[in-house]
Design a protein around this motif. Sequence first.
Motif, PDB file in Angstrom:
ATOM      1  N   SER A 277     -14.746  20.867  -2.873  1.00 19.26           N
ATOM      2  CA  SER A 277     -15.546  19.927  -2.082  1.00 19.26           C
ATOM      3  C   SER A 277     -15.730  18.617  -2.830  1.00 19.26           C
ATOM      4  N   LEU A 278     -15.981  18.712  -4.136  1.00 13.03           N
ATOM      5  CA  LEU A 278     -16.171  17.508  -4.944  1.00 13.03           C
ATOM      6  C   LEU A 278     -14.870  16.711  -5.048  1.00 13.03           C
ATOM      7  N   ILE A 279     -13.758  17.411  -5.138  1.00 20.40           N
ATOM      8  CA  ILE A 279     -12.456  16.736  -5.178  1.00 20.40           C
ATOM      9  C   ILE A 279     -12.201  16.008  -3.858  1.00 20.40           C
ATOM     10  N   LEU A 280     -12.560  16.650  -2.756  1.00 19.85           N
ATOM     11  CA  LEU A 280     -12.428  15.999  -1.451  1.00 19.85           C
ATOM     12  C   LEU A 280     -13.283  14.741  -1.390  1.00 19.85           C
ATOM     13  N   MET A 281     -14.474  14.803  -1.930  1.00 25.12           N
ATOM     14  CA  MET A 281     -15.360  13.637  -1.942  1.00 25.12           C
ATOM     15  C   MET A 281     -14.803  12.500  -2.794  1.00 25.12           C
ATOM     16  N   SER A 282     -14.054  12.840  -3.843  1.00 24.77           N
ATOM     17  CA  SER A 282     -13.524  11.801  -4.731  1.00 24.77           C
ATOM     18  C   SER A 282     -12.509  10.910  -4.017  1.00 24.77           C
ATOM     19  N   LEU A 283     -11.878  11.427  -2.960  1.00 22.39           N
ATOM     20  CA  LEU A 283     -10.904  10.627  -2.211  1.00 22.39           C
ATOM     21  C   LEU A 283     -11.582   9.497  -1.440  1.00 22.39           C
ATOM     22  N   TRP A 284     -12.882   9.590  -1.264  1.00 22.18           N
ATOM     23  CA  TRP A 284     -13.635   8.564  -0.533  1.00 22.18           C
ATOM     24  C   TRP A 284     -13.527   7.197  -1.213  1.00 22.18           C
ATOM     25  N   GLY A 285     -13.446   7.188  -2.543  1.00 21.41           N
ATOM     26  CA  GLY A 285     -13.426   5.926  -3.282  1.00 21.41           C
ATOM     27  C   GLY A 285     -12.049   5.494  -3.734  1.00 21.41           C
ATOM     28  N   VAL A 286     -10.998   5.960  -3.052  1.00 19.37           N
ATOM     29  CA  VAL A 286      -9.639   5.632  -3.470  1.00 19.37           C
ATOM     30  C   VAL A 286      -9.269   4.182  -3.153  1.00 19.37           C
ATOM     31  N   GLY A 287     -10.134   3.464  -2.432  1.00 20.34           N
ATOM     32  CA  GLY A 287      -9.839   2.097  -2.018  1.00 20.34           C
ATOM     33  C   GLY A 287      -9.588   1.146  -3.178  1.00 20.34           C
ATOM     34  N   GLN A 288     -10.296   1.316  -4.290  1.00 21.67           N
ATOM     35  CA  GLN A 288     -10.095   0.432  -5.440  1.00 21.67           C
ATOM     36  C   GLN A 288      -8.695   0.603  -6.012  1.00 21.67           C
ATOM     37  N   ALA A 289      -8.225   1.841  -6.083  1.00 23.62           N
ATOM     38  CA  ALA A 289      -6.870   2.075  -6.592  1.00 23.62           C
ATOM     39  C   ALA A 289      -5.824   1.534  -5.619  1.00 23.62           C
ATOM     40  N   ILE A 290      -6.110   1.608  -4.326  1.00 22.18           N
ATOM     41  CA  ILE A 290      -5.165   1.102  -3.326  1.00 22.18           C
ATOM     42  C   ILE A 290      -4.900  -0.389  -3.544  1.00 22.18           C
ATOM     43  N   VAL A 291      -5.943  -1.142  -3.867  1.00 21.97           N
ATOM     44  CA  VAL A 291      -5.774  -2.580  -4.115  1.00 21.97           C
ATOM     45  C   VAL A 291      -4.793  -2.813  -5.262  1.00 21.97           C
ATOM     46  N   ILE A 292      -4.902  -2.018  -6.313  1.00 20.03           N
ATOM     47  CA  ILE A 292      -4.001  -2.160  -7.464  1.00 20.03           C
ATOM     48  C   ILE A 292      -2.579  -1.763  -7.078  1.00 20.03           C
ATOM     49  N   TYR A 293      -2.452  -0.678  -6.288  1.00 16.38           N
ATOM     50  CA  TYR A 293      -1.117  -0.255  -5.852  1.00 16.38           C
ATOM     51  C   TYR A 293      -0.475  -1.316  -4.960  1.00 16.38           C
ATOM     52  N   LEU A 294      -1.273  -1.933  -4.089  1.00 15.39           N
ATOM     53  CA  LEU A 294      -0.741  -2.987  -3.224  1.00 15.39           C
ATOM     54  C   LEU A 294      -0.225  -4.159  -4.055  1.00 15.39           C
ATOM     55  N   ALA A 295      -0.958  -4.506  -5.106  1.00 13.72           N
ATOM     56  CA  ALA A 295      -0.508  -5.588  -5.988  1.00 13.72           C
ATOM     57  C   ALA A 295       0.818  -5.221  -6.652  1.00 13.72           C
ATOM     58  N   GLY A 296       0.945  -3.950  -7.051  1.00 17.47           N
ATOM     59  CA  GLY A 296       2.196  -3.496  -7.652  1.00 17.47           C
ATOM     60  C   GLY A 296       3.352  -3.520  -6.675  1.00 17.47           C
ATOM     61  N   LEU A 297       3.098  -3.130  -5.429  1.00 11.52           N
ATOM     62  CA  LEU A 297       4.152  -3.138  -4.411  1.00 11.52           C
ATOM     63  C   LEU A 297       4.632  -4.555  -4.125  1.00 11.52           C
ATOM     64  N   GLN A 298       3.712  -5.488  -4.073  1.00 11.27           N
ATOM     65  CA  GLN A 298       4.088  -6.862  -3.766  1.00 11.27           C
ATOM     66  C   GLN A 298       4.748  -7.558  -4.950  1.00 11.27           C
ATOM     67  N   ASP A 299       4.688  -6.946  -6.124  1.00 13.69           N
ATOM     68  CA  ASP A 299       5.322  -7.518  -7.315  1.00 13.69           C
ATOM     69  C   ASP A 299       6.778  -7.083  -7.454  1.00 13.69           C
ATOM     70  N   ILE A 300       7.217  -6.130  -6.624  1.00 17.13           N
ATOM     71  CA  ILE A 300       8.608  -5.667  -6.679  1.00 17.13           C
ATOM     72  C   ILE A 300       9.514  -6.731  -6.054  1.00 17.13           C
ATOM     73  N   PRO A 301      10.526  -7.197  -6.760  1.00 17.05           N
ATOM     74  CA  PRO A 301      11.430  -8.224  -6.209  1.00 17.05           C
ATOM     75  C   PRO A 301      12.130  -7.743  -4.930  1.00 17.05           C
ATOM     76  N   GLN A 302      12.169  -8.572  -3.924  1.00 18.23           N
ATOM     77  CA  GLN A 302      12.809  -8.221  -2.659  1.00 18.23           C
ATOM     78  C   GLN A 302      14.334  -8.147  -2.793  1.00 18.23           C
ATOM     79  N   ASP A 303      14.882  -8.709  -3.869  1.00 15.98           N
ATOM     80  CA  ASP A 303      16.335  -8.667  -4.065  1.00 15.98           C
ATOM     81  C   ASP A 303      16.842  -7.234  -4.137  1.00 15.98           C
ATOM     82  N   TYR A 304      16.038  -6.359  -4.723  1.00 18.55           N
ATOM     83  CA  TYR A 304      16.457  -4.962  -4.839  1.00 18.55           C
ATOM     84  C   TYR A 304      16.614  -4.327  -3.456  1.00 18.55           C
ATOM     85  N   TYR A 305      15.655  -4.594  -2.583  1.00 16.68           N
ATOM     86  CA  TYR A 305      15.723  -4.022  -1.233  1.00 16.68           C
ATOM     87  C   TYR A 305      16.879  -4.624  -0.436  1.00 16.68           C
ATOM     88  N   GLU A 306      17.137  -5.909  -0.618  1.00 14.79           N
ATOM     89  CA  GLU A 306      18.240  -6.547   0.102  1.00 14.79           C
ATOM     90  C   GLU A 306      19.577  -5.971  -0.351  1.00 14.79           C
TER      91      GLU A 306
END
Length: 316
Positions: A178-207
């Motif tokens: 139950s406590l582990i389930l509750m910990s997912l409630w605050g995952v938003g702060q980590a999401i911001v960091i992951y989004l920054a990492g995703l946007q830092d990946i050069p688009q040349d690789y995907y092209e």
Amino acid sequence: MAANENVAPTLKAVPNSRTKSSSYKRKMALYGVLFASPWIIGILTFSAYPLIMSIYYSFTTYSILDHGQWVGFGNYKELMGDTTFKIAIYNTLYYTLISVPLNIAVGVGLALLLNTKIKGQGIYRTLFFIPSLVPAVATTIIWLWLLNPQFGLVNYWLEQIGIPGPPWLGSESWSKPSLILMSLWGVGQAIVIYLAGLQDIPQDYYEAADIDGASTLRKLRHITLPLMTPVIFFNLIMGVIGTMQNFVLPYTLTNGTGSPADSLMFYVMYLYQNAFLYLKMGYASAMAWILFLMVVALTALIFISQKRWVHYQGKE
């Protein structure tokens, strides 16, 4: 003679300029120390001194009421035979080893979804980030209501689809999940960091991958996730350090008791009890240094392992 007379003043001028330069540097250094002195005094008074004294107190029977006696490694030996201490270590490691990887998986997954170009992208990102701004005590009260076995919304929804709801925090076997389930409630702060990492990946690789006809899953596996590993590594370190010091949620949920059956007795909770309820400051100081060594050991293992799975751009 004229040549010698011209050389002499030049030789005398060099030491004078060096003296002035060194005097100026000493003066600037003195100003620097003077301006930094409030911080230096603060760090020595409120961090360095308590740190040193906690080492000393860990070898004594010190309490708030008396200075105590020197017992050497007596506190550490007593901890090795303390059943509640062992339970607290087990609960803390159980929570850390499951909660941290789960938070990383959910955080990366949600960041990938929130990184897609869809209408209302900013609104969705805001909605996932807002829960992380809610104070921990308020979060606890919300989840106490949601996970109530009798009238909680979670069990109500489960009953609607024919699944009997578990007792959640009222059960020894369900309390930590139950406590582990509750910990997912605050995952938003980590999401911001992951989004920054995703946007830092050069688009040349995907092209280049698109030209080669790579599928979405192959791009995820061979481009996105490898280049996200430095960000995942950072969140892994911070997650381990944070969960090893977990205190507010279990303390608020159980009013500091760790019930049911000490299943929510976490390490820092037991340390707090010894220090401020039982007034065993020496015993609590020994616990604090054992916790420090455990965190250092886990962090060192992660740093050693990162050579195998963390990929930095430009080093491959």
